[in-house]
Write an enzyme that holds these catalytic residues in place. Structure first.
Site, PDB file in Angstrom:
ATOM      1  N   ASP A  73       0.920  -0.158  -7.444  1.00 46.11           N
ATOM      2  CA  ASP A  73      -0.134  -0.659  -6.553  1.00 46.11           C
ATOM      3  C   ASP A  73       0.153  -2.124  -6.198  1.00 46.11           C
ATOM      4  O   ASP A  73       0.559  -2.912  -7.048  1.00 46.11           O
ATOM      5  CB  ASP A  73      -1.495  -0.530  -7.258  1.00 46.11           C
ATOM      6  CG  ASP A  73      -2.656  -0.696  -6.300  1.00 46.11           C
ATOM      7  OD1 ASP A  73      -3.391   0.288  -6.096  1.00 46.11           O
ATOM      8  OD2 ASP A  73      -2.841  -1.806  -5.766  1.00 46.11           O
ATOM      9  N   HIS A 131      -5.073   6.752  -9.053  1.00 42.16           N
ATOM     10  CA  HIS A 131      -4.666   5.526  -9.736  1.00 42.16           C
ATOM     11  C   HIS A 131      -4.371   5.874 -11.193  1.00 42.16           C
ATOM     12  O   HIS A 131      -5.169   6.558 -11.845  1.00 42.16           O
ATOM     13  CB  HIS A 131      -5.797   4.494  -9.729  1.00 42.16           C
ATOM     14  CG  HIS A 131      -6.272   4.065  -8.370  1.00 42.16           C
ATOM     15  ND1 HIS A 131      -5.960   2.836  -7.827  1.00 42.16           N
ATOM     16  CD2 HIS A 131      -7.040   4.688  -7.444  1.00 42.16           C
ATOM     17  CE1 HIS A 131      -6.527   2.725  -6.636  1.00 42.16           C
ATOM     18  NE2 HIS A 131      -7.200   3.841  -6.376  1.00 42.16           N
ATOM     19  N   CYS A 148       1.496   7.392   4.193  1.00 45.02           N
ATOM     20  CA  CYS A 148       2.517   8.221   4.853  1.00 45.02           C
ATOM     21  C   CYS A 148       3.743   7.367   5.181  1.00 45.02           C
ATOM     22  O   CYS A 148       4.886   7.834   5.067  1.00 45.02           O
ATOM     23  CB  CYS A 148       1.958   8.875   6.115  1.00 45.02           C
ATOM     24  SG  CYS A 148       0.864  10.291   5.785  1.00 45.02           S
ATOM     25  N   HIS A 187      -5.115   9.707  -3.259  1.00 42.17           N
ATOM     26  CA  HIS A 187      -4.239   9.080  -4.256  1.00 42.17           C
ATOM     27  C   HIS A 187      -4.977   8.977  -5.579  1.00 42.17           C
ATOM     28  O   HIS A 187      -6.198   8.847  -5.625  1.00 42.17           O
ATOM     29  CB  HIS A 187      -3.776   7.695  -3.802  1.00 42.17           C
ATOM     30  CG  HIS A 187      -4.891   6.782  -3.378  1.00 42.17           C
ATOM     31  ND1 HIS A 187      -5.495   6.874  -2.153  1.00 42.17           N
ATOM     32  CD2 HIS A 187      -5.518   5.780  -4.043  1.00 42.17           C
ATOM     33  CE1 HIS A 187      -6.438   5.959  -2.055  1.00 42.17           C
ATOM     34  NE2 HIS A 187      -6.486   5.279  -3.190  1.00 42.17           N
ATOM     35  N   HIS A 192      -0.215  14.811   3.925  1.00 38.26           N
ATOM     36  CA  HIS A 192      -1.376  13.956   4.206  1.00 38.26           C
ATOM     37  C   HIS A 192      -2.660  14.739   3.968  1.00 38.26           C
ATOM     38  O   HIS A 192      -3.017  15.619   4.741  1.00 38.26           O
ATOM     39  CB  HIS A 192      -1.361  13.404   5.631  1.00 38.26           C
ATOM     40  CG  HIS A 192      -2.521  12.470   5.864  1.00 38.26           C
ATOM     41  ND1 HIS A 192      -2.474  11.130   5.539  1.00 38.26           N
ATOM     42  CD2 HIS A 192      -3.778  12.698   6.317  1.00 38.26           C
ATOM     43  CE1 HIS A 192      -3.646  10.573   5.801  1.00 38.26           C
ATOM     44  NE2 HIS A 192      -4.451  11.510   6.285  1.00 38.26           N
TER      45      HIS A 192
HETATM   46  P1  DGP Z   1      -8.483   2.854  -3.029  1.00 38.96           P
HETATM   47  O1  DGP Z   1      -9.434   1.702  -3.035  1.00 38.96           O
HETATM   48  O2  DGP Z   1      -8.800   3.854  -4.111  1.00 38.96           O
HETATM   49  O3  DGP Z   1      -8.381   3.482  -1.659  1.00 38.96           O
HETATM   50  O4  DGP Z   1      -7.069   2.263  -3.424  1.00 38.96           O
HETATM   51  C1  DGP Z   1      -6.100   1.881  -2.524  1.00 38.96           C
HETATM   52  C2  DGP Z   1      -5.073   1.090  -3.271  1.00 38.96           C
HETATM   53  O5  DGP Z   1      -3.931   1.003  -2.456  1.00 38.96           O
HETATM   54  C3  DGP Z   1      -5.485  -0.327  -3.606  1.00 38.96           C
HETATM   55  O6  DGP Z   1      -5.525  -0.480  -5.026  1.00 38.96           O
HETATM   56  C4  DGP Z   1      -4.398  -1.208  -3.011  1.00 38.96           C
HETATM   57  C5  DGP Z   1      -3.300  -0.226  -2.706  1.00 38.96           C
HETATM   58  N1  DGP Z   1      -2.528  -0.518  -1.511  1.00 38.96           N
HETATM   59  C6  DGP Z   1      -3.006  -0.728  -0.264  1.00 38.96           C
HETATM   60  N2  DGP Z   1      -2.002  -0.945   0.597  1.00 38.96           N
HETATM   61  C7  DGP Z   1      -0.861  -0.845  -0.135  1.00 38.96           C
HETATM   62  C8  DGP Z   1       0.524  -0.962   0.197  1.00 38.96           C
HETATM   63  O7  DGP Z   1       0.925  -1.195   1.344  1.00 38.96           O
HETATM   64  N3  DGP Z   1       1.412  -0.822  -0.828  1.00 38.96           N
HETATM   65  C9  DGP Z   1       1.007  -0.553  -2.110  1.00 38.96           C
HETATM   66  N4  DGP Z   1       1.955  -0.435  -3.041  1.00 38.96           N
HETATM   67  N5  DGP Z   1      -0.285  -0.437  -2.450  1.00 38.96           N
HETATM   68  C10 DGP Z   1      -1.200  -0.598  -1.474  1.00 38.96           C
END
Ligand code: DGP
Length: 113
Positions: free
Chosen positions: A30, A101, A7, A99, A46
């Site tokens: 990511d 990927h 968010c 989310h 959200h």
């Molecule tokens: P999951 O494990 O499916 O909940 O993936 C979460 C993803 O989010 C993980 O691959 C790392 C990414 N991530 C976590 N914090 C941040 C952030 O602050 N910025 C970005 N760009 N990605 C983030």
């Protein structure tokens, strides 16, 4: 959600490398890439996880999937890619904002787990 990282990325209070944005969704790189191309696509609403998708919010999810082909094309993923959603503890979901990927840029492993 005050304490939700995604968010905060959506409202701009945490910076991100944006790939695509419209009124309903945001796509950004990511922070911890697991493939040469690793982008996250999130609804601006959200929704904590896939378990919270309902008839009332599914238009956000439909919109994500309607936009993924163009997002993938913009990322140069013409040879294919994988879409992953982690849900809950056993799914290893670490950020509690739904989310998807998008992973690609190389030949991915055939097995998913
Ligand atoms: P999951 O494990 O499916 O909940 O993936 C979460 C993803 O989010 C993980 O691959 C790392 C990414 N991530 C976590 N914090 C941040 C952030 O602050 N910025 C970005 N760009 N990605 C983030």
């Amino acid at each position: 959600m005050n304490d939700c990282i995604f968010c905060k990325i959506i409202d701009g209070s945490i910076p991100s490398r944006k790939v695509y944005e419209d009124d309903k969704i945001l796509a950004f790189y990511d922070l911890e890439p697991q493939a040469p191309v690793h982008v996250l696509v999130v609804p601006k609403l959200h929704i904590a996880c896939a378990d919270e998708i309902t008839e009332d919010n599914v238009d956000y999810i439909a919109h994500i999937f309607a936009k993924i082909p163009a997002i993938a094309q913009s990322l140069g993923l013409e040879n294919g890619y994988r879409i992953v959603n982690n849900c809950g503890e056993h799914g290893c979901q670490s950020v509690k904002h739904l989310h998807f990927h998008i992973l690609g840029g190389t030949q991915l492993a055939g097995r998913m787990v």
